[in-house]
Scaffold this motif. Structure first.
Motif, PDB file in Angstrom:
ATOM      1  N   MET A   1       8.984 -19.278  12.013  1.00 18.19           N
ATOM      2  CA  MET A   1       7.991 -18.677  11.131  1.00 18.19           C
ATOM      3  C   MET A   1       7.951 -17.175  11.375  1.00 18.19           C
ATOM      4  O   MET A   1       7.696 -16.728  12.488  1.00 18.19           O
ATOM      5  CB  MET A   1       6.610 -19.290  11.400  1.00 18.19           C
ATOM      6  N   ALA A   2       8.238 -16.416  10.320  1.00 21.25           N
ATOM      7  CA  ALA A   2       8.329 -14.966  10.475  1.00 21.25           C
ATOM      8  C   ALA A   2       7.089 -14.288   9.923  1.00 21.25           C
ATOM      9  O   ALA A   2       6.473 -14.755   8.969  1.00 21.25           O
ATOM     10  CB  ALA A   2       9.560 -14.446   9.766  1.00 21.25           C
ATOM     11  N   LEU A   3       6.727 -13.170  10.539  1.00 17.85           N
ATOM     12  CA  LEU A   3       5.661 -12.312  10.057  1.00 17.85           C
ATOM     13  C   LEU A   3       6.209 -10.904   9.882  1.00 17.85           C
ATOM     14  O   LEU A   3       7.124 -10.493  10.594  1.00 17.85           O
ATOM     15  CB  LEU A   3       4.480 -12.291  11.035  1.00 17.85           C
ATOM     16  N   GLU A   4       5.634 -10.183   8.945  1.00 13.56           N
ATOM     17  CA  GLU A   4       6.024  -8.797   8.707  1.00 13.56           C
ATOM     18  C   GLU A   4       4.903  -7.879   9.173  1.00 13.56           C
ATOM     19  O   GLU A   4       3.749  -8.062   8.795  1.00 13.56           O
ATOM     20  CB  GLU A   4       6.306  -8.572   7.224  1.00 13.56           C
ATOM     21  N   ILE A   5       5.237  -6.918  10.020  1.00 16.96           N
ATOM     22  CA  ILE A   5       4.257  -5.975  10.560  1.00 16.96           C
ATOM     23  C   ILE A   5       4.581  -4.597  10.008  1.00 16.96           C
ATOM     24  O   ILE A   5       5.682  -4.070  10.250  1.00 16.96           O
ATOM     25  CB  ILE A   5       4.274  -5.951  12.099  1.00 16.96           C
ATOM     26  N   ARG A   6       3.655  -4.021   9.264  1.00 14.70           N
ATOM     27  CA  ARG A   6       3.840  -2.689   8.680  1.00 14.70           C
ATOM     28  C   ARG A   6       2.945  -1.705   9.418  1.00 14.70           C
ATOM     29  O   ARG A   6       1.736  -1.908   9.507  1.00 14.70           O
ATOM     30  CB  ARG A   6       3.487  -2.703   7.188  1.00 14.70           C
ATOM     31  N   ILE A   7       3.546  -0.669   9.960  1.00 10.99           N
ATOM     32  CA  ILE A   7       2.826   0.288  10.799  1.00 10.99           C
ATOM     33  C   ILE A   7       2.917   1.672  10.176  1.00 10.99           C
ATOM     34  O   ILE A   7       4.014   2.162   9.891  1.00 10.99           O
ATOM     35  CB  ILE A   7       3.415   0.311  12.221  1.00 10.99           C
ATOM     36  N   VAL A   8       1.770   2.284   9.944  1.00  8.08           N
ATOM     37  CA  VAL A   8       1.700   3.678   9.489  1.00  8.08           C
ATOM     38  C   VAL A   8       1.233   4.509  10.670  1.00  8.08           C
ATOM     39  O   VAL A   8       0.159   4.255  11.231  1.00  8.08           O
ATOM     40  CB  VAL A   8       0.735   3.841   8.293  1.00  8.08           C
ATOM     41  N   ILE A   9       2.030   5.497  11.067  1.00  6.95           N
ATOM     42  CA  ILE A   9       1.783   6.204  12.317  1.00  6.95           C
ATOM     43  C   ILE A   9       2.260   7.651  12.180  1.00  6.95           C
ATOM     44  O   ILE A   9       3.266   7.916  11.508  1.00  6.95           O
ATOM     45  CB  ILE A   9       2.533   5.502  13.493  1.00  6.95           C
ATOM     46  N   ARG A  34      10.998   7.913   7.488  1.00  7.35           N
ATOM     47  CA  ARG A  34      10.371   9.106   8.059  1.00  7.35           C
ATOM     48  C   ARG A  34       9.664   9.930   6.979  1.00  7.35           C
ATOM     49  O   ARG A  34      10.215  10.167   5.902  1.00  7.35           O
ATOM     50  CB  ARG A  34      11.417   9.966   8.768  1.00  7.35           C
ATOM     51  N   GLY A  35       8.453  10.355   7.307  1.00  8.76           N
ATOM     52  CA  GLY A  35       7.704  11.269   6.459  1.00  8.76           C
ATOM     53  C   GLY A  35       7.236  10.707   5.138  1.00  8.76           C
ATOM     54  O   GLY A  35       6.775  11.447   4.267  1.00  8.76           O
ATOM     55  N   VAL A  36       7.313   9.385   4.949  1.00  9.85           N
ATOM     56  CA  VAL A  36       6.945   8.815   3.659  1.00  9.85           C
ATOM     57  C   VAL A  36       5.435   8.682   3.492  1.00  9.85           C
ATOM     58  O   VAL A  36       4.923   8.658   2.372  1.00  9.85           O
ATOM     59  CB  VAL A  36       7.634   7.452   3.463  1.00  9.85           C
ATOM     60  N   VAL A  39      -1.067  10.125   3.663  1.00  7.99           N
ATOM     61  CA  VAL A  39      -2.372  10.061   4.334  1.00  7.99           C
ATOM     62  C   VAL A  39      -2.441   8.734   5.078  1.00  7.99           C
ATOM     63  O   VAL A  39      -2.489   7.661   4.460  1.00  7.99           O
ATOM     64  CB  VAL A  39      -3.539  10.143   3.322  1.00  7.99           C
ATOM     65  N   PRO A  40      -2.388   8.764   6.406  1.00 12.38           N
ATOM     66  CA  PRO A  40      -2.167   9.945   7.248  1.00 12.38           C
ATOM     67  C   PRO A  40      -0.694  10.388   7.167  1.00 12.38           C
ATOM     68  O   PRO A  40       0.181   9.572   6.876  1.00 12.38           O
ATOM     69  CB  PRO A  40      -2.504   9.436   8.643  1.00 12.38           C
ATOM     70  N   LYS A  41      -0.466  11.608   7.451  1.00 15.30           N
ATOM     71  CA  LYS A  41       0.886  12.158   7.356  1.00 15.30           C
ATOM     72  C   LYS A  41       1.738  11.605   8.491  1.00 15.30           C
ATOM     73  O   LYS A  41       1.371  11.695   9.667  1.00 15.30           O
ATOM     74  CB  LYS A  41       0.837  13.687   7.428  1.00 15.30           C
ATOM     75  N   GLY A  42       2.854  10.987   8.150  1.00 18.77           N
ATOM     76  CA  GLY A  42       3.704  10.436   9.193  1.00 18.77           C
ATOM     77  C   GLY A  42       4.728   9.462   8.650  1.00 18.77           C
ATOM     78  O   GLY A  42       5.147   9.545   7.490  1.00 18.77           O
ATOM     79  N   ASP A  43       5.147   8.529   9.498  1.00 22.70           N
ATOM     80  CA  ASP A  43       6.220   7.579   9.191  1.00 22.70           C
ATOM     81  C   ASP A  43       5.647   6.197   8.920  1.00 22.70           C
ATOM     82  O   ASP A  43       4.521   5.873   9.309  1.00 22.70           O
ATOM     83  CB  ASP A  43       7.202   7.483  10.365  1.00 22.70           C
TER      84      ASP A  43
END
Length: 332
Positions: A1-9, A34-36, A39-43
């Motif tokens: 069973m897979a999960l997808e983790i999306r991190i904005v940092i 990168r840089g996408v 808000v917040p500015k980052g990856d």
């Protein structure tokens, strides 16, 4: 069973996230843009991991204080076809069906333990159904009332609050119960009075012996045993996300029928039966909370004792030590 983790940092912390993900067992895919993020500015980093490894991964990411700088979202894809994922799953101990993600449990419990209009309407309808089932001696209506009742949410919230010592959550659950049940009982009593005035039922029929609903105001040892078993099953279904089992819990316990019988008994002047129903309600509530607390405590202790590889770098270890005792950013 897979999960997808999306991190904005922020970009400055994204390297640490990537390093943790690369070294964490159970992660099968890592993508980074990168840089996408504006808000917040980052990856933005997107990970794919087997469910049984996600809780440990979230703990490691917590040390980076991502919730204060960006966000972490976890979702479950409908279908993932990947040989790499299958290979990674074999390397991780445990089974996805038994894996618990505490942030997920806390989010669900928080949402269900609030005193909302939706909660109140379901509770009122459930107690009304119970009252109808009592005056008509209908077990079908009683079972329907059990299914509709929303009271397990606040009870689960109380259990989680005890285990995690989160007194704000405890107050929220207690308020939902202490305010919700009296209001529902009063409205059920008014409905009973109206039905009596309209001649919808005969009091003597309700008060006669050997009715199917007698169990409601006769609490006994099995009342507590059933409540304990139902509480354990309810918490297991909640943390295992098995909604069908949770419906079975609603059918097992007599919290809602007891509330309905309190209303009917008070209108008919049967204080003894009203007291018995109050005791039945208290026995069920205490049994459910006790069992739910026990289940959560056992799972928490078992997880703490489970050995796992230590893959922190020195920097991550220092960050984790620095954040010991800080508020969990995944909790609401």
């Amino acid at each position: 069973m897979a999960l997808e983790i999306r991190i904005v940092i922020p970009s400055g912390a994204a390297d640490s996230v990537e390093e943790i993900a690369r070294n964490h067992p159970g992660v099968s895919e890592i993508s980074r843009t990168r840089g996408v993020s504006l808000v917040p500015k980052g990856d933005v980093i997107v990970l794919q991991a087997v469910r049984e490894s996600v809780e440990g991964l979230l703990e490691k990411l917590e040390a980076l204080n991502i919730a204060q700088q960006g966000s972490i979202s976890v979702s479950s894809p409908e279908l993932v076809i990947s040989d790499r994922l299958d290979e990674v799953e074999k390397e991780v101990s445990g089974d996805g069906a038994d894996a618990i993600i505490w942030a997920e449990v806390e989010k669900d419990t928080n949402a269900d333990s609030k005193l909302t209009w939706n909660y109140m309407l379901f509770l009122i309808i459930a107690v009304q159904l119970a009252g109808i089932g009592i005056v008509t001696d209908s077990t079908i209506a009683i079972v329907g009332a059990m299914v509709v009742g929303p009271e397990f949410g606040p009870l689960a919230g109380l259990a989680l609050a005890v285990v995690d010592r989160r007194w704000k959550l405890a107050r929220r659950g207690a308020v939902a119960l202490i305010i919700g049940f009296p209001i529902a009982i009063v409205l059920a009593a008014l409905a009973t009075m109206l039905s009596l005035w309209l001649g919808f039922f005969i009091p003597a029929d309700v008060l006669r012996e050997n009715r199917a609903t007698e169990f409601i105001y006769h609490p006994g040892p099995y009342s507590f045993i059933v409540a304990v078993l139902a509480g354990a099953a309810g918490m297991l279904s909640l943390i295992g996300r098995k909604s069908a089992a949770l419906v079975g819990v609603f059918i097992s316990v007599t919290t809602i029928p007891a509330a309905g019988y309190i209303a009917v008994a008070l209108v008919l002047g049967e204080q003894g039966r009203a007291v018995g129903s109050v005791l039945q309600l208290l026995v069920n509530v205490s049994g459910i909370v006790l069992a739910a607390v026990t289940v959560l405590f056992v799972y928490r202790m078992a997880r703490r004792r489970r050995p796992g590889p230590s893959i922190y770098s020195a920097a991550h270890g220092a960050a984790n030590a620095h954040n010991v005792g800080s508020r969990n950013p995944f909790r609401r």
